[in-house]
Scaffold this active site. Structure first.
Site, PDB file in Angstrom:
ATOM      1  N   ASP A  33       0.833  -1.205   0.000  1.00 56.06           N
ATOM      2  CA  ASP A  33       0.000   0.000   0.000  1.00 56.06           C
ATOM      3  C   ASP A  33       0.863   1.248   0.000  1.00 56.06           C
ATOM      4  OD1 ASP A  33      -2.831  -0.993   2.064  1.00 56.06           O
ATOM      5  OD2 ASP A  33      -2.168  -1.528   0.052  1.00 56.06           O
ATOM      6  N   PHE A  36       2.167   1.905  -3.398  1.00 53.54           N
ATOM      7  CA  PHE A  36       1.051   2.321  -4.233  1.00 53.54           C
ATOM      8  C   PHE A  36       0.717   3.789  -3.960  1.00 53.54           C
ATOM      9  CE2 PHE A  36      -2.611   1.595  -6.871  1.00 53.54           C
ATOM     10  CZ  PHE A  36      -3.544   2.503  -6.388  1.00 53.54           C
ATOM     11  N   ASP A  37       0.600   4.127  -2.683  1.00 53.71           N
ATOM     12  CA  ASP A  37       0.211   5.486  -2.329  1.00 53.71           C
ATOM     13  C   ASP A  37       1.265   6.499  -2.755  1.00 53.71           C
ATOM     14  OD1 ASP A  37      -2.144   4.606  -1.311  1.00 53.71           O
ATOM     15  OD2 ASP A  37      -1.425   4.472   0.750  1.00 53.71           O
ATOM     16  N   SER A  82     -13.047   7.761  -1.811  1.00 59.32           N
ATOM     17  CA  SER A  82     -11.814   7.279  -1.217  1.00 59.32           C
ATOM     18  C   SER A  82     -11.380   8.297  -0.170  1.00 59.32           C
ATOM     19  CB  SER A  82     -10.790   7.159  -2.334  1.00 59.32           C
ATOM     20  OG  SER A  82      -9.647   6.543  -1.849  1.00 59.32           O
ATOM     21  N   LEU A  83     -10.280   8.028   0.511  1.00 57.37           N
ATOM     22  CA  LEU A  83      -9.778   9.009   1.466  1.00 57.37           C
ATOM     23  C   LEU A  83      -8.432   9.525   0.991  1.00 57.37           C
ATOM     24  CD1 LEU A  83     -10.489   7.143   4.824  1.00 57.37           C
ATOM     25  CD2 LEU A  83     -11.656   9.179   3.993  1.00 57.37           C
ATOM     26  N   GLU A 112     -10.402   7.919  14.304  1.00 55.33           N
ATOM     27  CA  GLU A 112     -10.838   6.509  14.316  1.00 55.33           C
ATOM     28  C   GLU A 112      -9.724   5.621  13.799  1.00 55.33           C
ATOM     29  OE1 GLU A 112     -14.302   6.344  11.811  1.00 55.33           O
ATOM     30  OE2 GLU A 112     -15.271   7.986  12.900  1.00 55.33           O
ATOM     31  N   LYS A 114      -8.170   2.983  11.273  1.00 57.31           N
ATOM     32  CA  LYS A 114      -8.423   2.671   9.876  1.00 57.31           C
ATOM     33  C   LYS A 114      -8.339   1.153   9.734  1.00 57.31           C
ATOM     34  CE  LYS A 114      -7.392   4.196   5.210  1.00 57.31           C
ATOM     35  NZ  LYS A 114      -7.307   2.922   4.514  1.00 57.31           N
ATOM     36  N   ASP A 116      -8.390  -2.474   8.294  1.00 55.74           N
ATOM     37  CA  ASP A 116      -7.859  -2.958   7.027  1.00 55.74           C
ATOM     38  C   ASP A 116      -8.694  -4.145   6.542  1.00 55.74           C
ATOM     39  OD1 ASP A 116      -6.230  -2.902   4.891  1.00 55.74           O
ATOM     40  OD2 ASP A 116      -4.512  -3.837   5.868  1.00 55.74           O
ATOM     41  N   ARG A 135     -17.887  -1.559  -2.223  1.00 57.39           N
ATOM     42  CA  ARG A 135     -17.533  -0.254  -2.740  1.00 57.39           C
ATOM     43  C   ARG A 135     -17.382  -0.271  -4.257  1.00 57.39           C
ATOM     44  NH1 ARG A 135     -12.502   3.550  -0.921  1.00 57.39           N
ATOM     45  NH2 ARG A 135     -11.215   1.996  -1.952  1.00 57.39           N
ATOM     46  N   GLU A 171     -16.694  -1.430   7.684  1.00 58.77           N
ATOM     47  CA  GLU A 171     -15.626  -2.279   7.157  1.00 58.77           C
ATOM     48  C   GLU A 171     -15.856  -3.719   7.598  1.00 58.77           C
ATOM     49  OE1 GLU A 171     -13.536  -0.400   5.456  1.00 58.77           O
ATOM     50  OE2 GLU A 171     -11.747  -1.640   5.126  1.00 58.77           O
ATOM     51  N   TYR A 223     -18.873   2.717  10.707  1.00 57.92           N
ATOM     52  CA  TYR A 223     -18.251   3.984  11.088  1.00 57.92           C
ATOM     53  C   TYR A 223     -18.845   5.222  10.421  1.00 57.92           C
ATOM     54  CZ  TYR A 223     -15.462   2.385   7.081  1.00 57.92           C
ATOM     55  OH  TYR A 223     -15.066   1.889   5.877  1.00 57.92           O
ATOM     56  N   LYS A 286     -11.853  12.737  10.912  1.00 52.32           N
ATOM     57  CA  LYS A 286     -13.031  13.308  10.274  1.00 52.32           C
ATOM     58  C   LYS A 286     -13.427  14.588  11.013  1.00 52.32           C
ATOM     59  CE  LYS A 286     -14.545   8.664   9.096  1.00 52.32           C
ATOM     60  NZ  LYS A 286     -15.323   7.497   9.511  1.00 52.32           N
ATOM     61  N   LYS A 310      -1.577   7.237   7.211  1.00 52.86           N
ATOM     62  CA  LYS A 310      -1.126   5.858   7.001  1.00 52.86           C
ATOM     63  C   LYS A 310       0.132   5.589   7.807  1.00 52.86           C
ATOM     64  CE  LYS A 310      -3.668   4.122   3.440  1.00 52.86           C
ATOM     65  NZ  LYS A 310      -3.366   3.353   2.263  1.00 52.86           N
ATOM     66  N   CYS A 404      16.072 -30.740  -7.189  1.00 54.09           N
ATOM     67  CA  CYS A 404      15.104 -30.749  -6.093  1.00 54.09           C
ATOM     68  C   CYS A 404      15.778 -31.109  -4.770  1.00 54.09           C
ATOM     69  CB  CYS A 404      13.989 -31.756  -6.396  1.00 54.09           C
ATOM     70  SG  CYS A 404      12.825 -31.945  -5.045  1.00 54.09           S
ATOM     71  N   CYS A 407      14.369 -34.694  -3.559  1.00 52.84           N
ATOM     72  CA  CYS A 407      14.583 -35.963  -4.258  1.00 52.84           C
ATOM     73  C   CYS A 407      15.720 -35.913  -5.267  1.00 52.84           C
ATOM     74  CB  CYS A 407      13.292 -36.405  -4.949  1.00 52.84           C
ATOM     75  SG  CYS A 407      12.894 -35.401  -6.387  1.00 52.84           S
ATOM     76  N   CYS A 422       9.539 -29.454  -9.483  1.00 49.58           N
ATOM     77  CA  CYS A 422      10.198 -30.753  -9.503  1.00 49.58           C
ATOM     78  C   CYS A 422       9.285 -31.690 -10.284  1.00 49.58           C
ATOM     79  CB  CYS A 422      10.394 -31.280  -8.086  1.00 49.58           C
ATOM     80  SG  CYS A 422      10.822 -33.028  -8.069  1.00 49.58           S
ATOM     81  N   CYS A 428       8.730 -37.850  -5.435  1.00 49.07           N
ATOM     82  CA  CYS A 428       9.265 -36.760  -4.624  1.00 49.07           C
ATOM     83  C   CYS A 428       8.413 -36.681  -3.343  1.00 49.07           C
ATOM     84  CB  CYS A 428       9.185 -35.473  -5.439  1.00 49.07           C
ATOM     85  SG  CYS A 428       9.845 -34.049  -4.597  1.00 49.07           S
TER      86      CYS A 428
END
Ligand code: AMP
Ligand code: ZN
Length: 667
Positions: A33, A36-37, A82-83, A112, A114, A116, A135, A171, A223, A286, A310, A404, A407, A422, A428
């Site tokens: 995340d 990504f953010d 989104s937030l 609050e 968050k 997940d 969502r 959530e 929430y 909020k 975050k 392997c 084996c 393998c 195996c």
């Protein structure tokens, strides 16, 4: 100059779209995340500075991915925004400044956790749960009412003085304990383990069978109250009201008078979050006053009156001790980094997943490197970098194994795949055990009492090597095993004996021909009356069967060319295992139920659900798994619940008891 900016923007957009797809549609996050953010923020900044490159489909303007088809799509009456994210106190101070610019009176906040998990919007009318929707992309989501109703934290009927119509948002999440429970069950059954509680929660919500959803043990917290006509002046009061109406509201939410109180709240939970029984990935702030909220309004993507803070994924440095390689039950190889133990996110970490050869190469890992380890949402932490300053000049780059470790067979890497296998599936050890676990599993021979652990023990004691060996086990052989009592031993023997009644098609699935899953096994059983017919079929004949392509046909032919497989099958036959179509498989008794759909609910007393479903099929009918307008008959046993109610609401569905169902067939 501006050409390369545009290229950069487009590359970021493409990458984020892909991540969104992986995350929301595939339920399989490929980046953390945090990463990504950061990328999203980078893109937001570029878009702000270069408005000439505006694009209405940019990932910055959308919340998430596409809609999955299995559930009806519902338009959100109030968009699920989104937030905005913040990562440090400076970001928060900027946010407060922006608020003060618009609002010239004191501003209070609610802080609050968050959670997940997966967000949900639930519509209540006259105190009753009417509809629950995911969502989705924020504008429209999937209707998953039946599944949500199975979650005990969610009230179906409200109490007290509630408004006639409103939405509650919240959530759905999994506690760590329930997540671990699910995974240990999956391990028992020889299934792949889930990655993290969040994906498991959102994946569970999209399961077809709500009874299965119930078994997942999901939790929920609500929430946000949403309606065009809000019965209180502040968010805080609404939370208290919601609690009175019967909603599960967070006990940790806190009213904060100023930024300092917010910072204290954040600092506290950053430190103590690992003591919570569930995972959070930050804090949500909020603005408390509903009037101020509407003065502040929304950007294209998120409310201006709310902000997520975050937490940073925790990262530590430690030394790589060795790289070892695990062989899975399907022969897939997973490299594992064994680390000098180190405390990370509340637990001691000794190992990190390295996934595959490409990832090791990309990291450029050397023996005894000092590595940075990060824990995102996954249970197994990952190596995100190397401290090159500490690298020993004489160290060697890690070389991927060629054979392997179990084996010794030379590994193969299938084209287009990053993973090594393998190929020695018959000898195996982990694969031999995996095959036996598959044989006894619920959808195959369903041998109760024989779990993964017992099979491993039996294998180590050299008592079993392939499924045929189960049928010559004796009580004397079983009793000396660990944790084996008279009763459990008898249980196993009974289970093995009963498996001789399991129909041919399930045995076909159970013997573990590569690429022959449940559905293919059914098709094969329908087209080849006995395993001997199947054995004698050529690839050309096999391909004639619907849904069977070249890959499957080849795998079947290969299977029967191996003398060890032939021997196993001959032995199974001699012990009385069903290897041809018996009376109770697939034959058609009548077409009286043709074009009719059936669903059984509640506790049945005249027959088992399986037998009932078989009867439906034998008479030409079709079993479906959910109540909808497509359902013709609902057969109700004792204590029928939500399905019955839903069927009554729809009105067009015929509702029968068990005897009436039997009468229907007799006609
Ligand atoms: P993001 O997915 O980063 O845009 O964050 C928004 C999501 O945070 C929402 O869709 C919710 O699923 C989730 N969330 C978790 N806890 C809360 C909370 N207390 N208030 C609002 N949203 C929350
Ligand atoms: Zn092997």
């Amino acid at each position: 100059m501006s050409q390369s900016i545009l290229e950069k923007i487009e590359a970021l957009r493409a990458e984020l779209h892909q991540h969104n797809f992986d995350y929301y549609v595939e339920d399989n996050a490929t980046v953390s995340d945090f990463e990504f953010d950061l990328k999203l923020k980078q893109l937001q900044d570029l878009e702000k500075n270069y408005p000439q490159f505006y694009d209405p489909n940019s990932p910055t303007l959308r919340v998430g991915g596409e809609i999955t088809k299995n559930f009806p799509t519902i338009h959100h009456q109030f968009r699920m925004y989104s937030l905005d994210n913040s990562y440090d106190f400076d970001d928060l101070e900027d946010w407060e400044k922006r608020i003060i610019k618009t609002i010239d009176e004191p501003v209070e906040f609610v802080a609050e956790l968050k959670y997940d998990g997966a967000s949900i919007s639930i519509f209540y009318e006259n105190g009753k749960l009417k509809q629950a929707v995911t969502r989705g992309d924020g504008f429209q989501g999937d209707e998953i009412t039946a599944n949500v109703k199975t979650i005990s934290d969610i009230p179906l009927k409200l109490k007290g003085d509630f408004p006639p119509q409103f939405f509650m948002r919240g959530e759905i999440y999994l506690t760590r304990k329930n997540f671990d429970k699910i995974n240990s069950l999956r391990e028992e059954e020889g299934l792949d383990l889930f990655m993290n509680p969040r994906n498991t929660a959102s994946g569970s919500l999209k399961m077809q069978d709500s009874a299965e959803v119930r078994k997942r043990g999901l939790s929920a917290v609500l929430y946000q109250f949403i309606s065009s006509d809000t019965p209180a002046e502040t968010h805080w009061e609404l939370l208290q009201d919601a609690k009175k109406w019967g909603f599960k509201v967070s006990n940790q939410a806190k009213l904060c008078k100023n930024l300092d109180e917010i910072k204290d709240f954040i600092t506290f939970w950053d430190e103590h979050r690992h003591e919570l029984p569930f995972e959070i990935d930050g804090i949500v702030l909020k603005v408390n006053s509903i009037k101020q909220q509407s003065q502040l309004g929304y950007t294209a993507k998120s409310p201006r009156w709310a902000m997520a803070y975050k937490f940073k994924a925790e990262k530590v440095e430690t030394e790589l001790v060795t790289v070892t390689y695990q062989v899975g039950r399907t022969g897939a190889i997973t490299p594992v980094a064994n680390l000098k133990p180190v405390l990370l996110a509340g637990t001691i970490v000794k190992r990190a997943s390295l996934h595959n050869e490409d990832i090791i190469k990309k990291l450029g890992l050397h023996d005894h490197d000092f590595v940075f380890v990060e824990k995102g949402g996954e249970i197994i932490p990952k190596i995100v970098g190397i401290n090159l300053e500490k690298r020993d000049a004489n160290s060697q780059e890690i070389e991927y194994i060629t054979n392997c470790p179990e084996c010794g067979t030379e590994l193969v890497r299938i084209e287009d795949q990053a993973i090594h296998f393998c190929p020695n599936d018959l000898h195996c050890p982990p694969q031999v055990v995996g095959r036996m676990i598959h044989y006894v599993s619920r959808k195959a021979l369903d041998i109760e009492g024989l779990g993964a652990e017992t099979i491993e023990q039996l294998y180590r004691a050299k008592l079993v090597e392939n499924p045929a060996d189960f049928y010559i086990l004796t009580k004397e052989q079983l009793l000396p095993l660990e944790r084996m009592a008279e009763k459990s031993a008898q249980n196993i023997l009974d289970g093995v004996e009963n498996s001789k009644q399991i129909p041919y098609e399930k045995v076909l699935f159970g013997i573990g021909i590569k690429h022959v899953g449940e559905t293919v096994a059914k098709k094969l059983a329908k087209n080849f009356n006995s395993i001997d017919d199947l054995k004698n079929a050529t690839a050309e004949e096999l391909i004639q069967v619907e849904d069977i392509g070249g890959k499957i046909a080849e795998s079947i032919v290969n299977f029967f060319q191996n003398p060890e497989n032939i021997l196993m099958i001959e032995r199974l036959k001699s012990y009385g295992v069903q290897l041809e179509k018996g009376e109770n498989t697939n034959e058609v008794l009548s077409s009286i139920l043709e074009n009719k759909t059936f669903l059984f609910t509640g506790k049945l007393s005249l027959f088992t659900r399986e037998a009932a479903e078989e009867m439906v099929e034998k008479h030409g009918g079709k079993n479906i798994s959910a109540v909808s307008k497509n359902l013709n008959y609902l057969i109700v046993g004792e204590k029928a619940g939500s399905k019955l109610k839903k069927a009554q609401d729809i009105g067009s569905i015929q509702i029968l008891d068990e005897q009436e169902f039997l009468d229907l067939i007799k006609e």
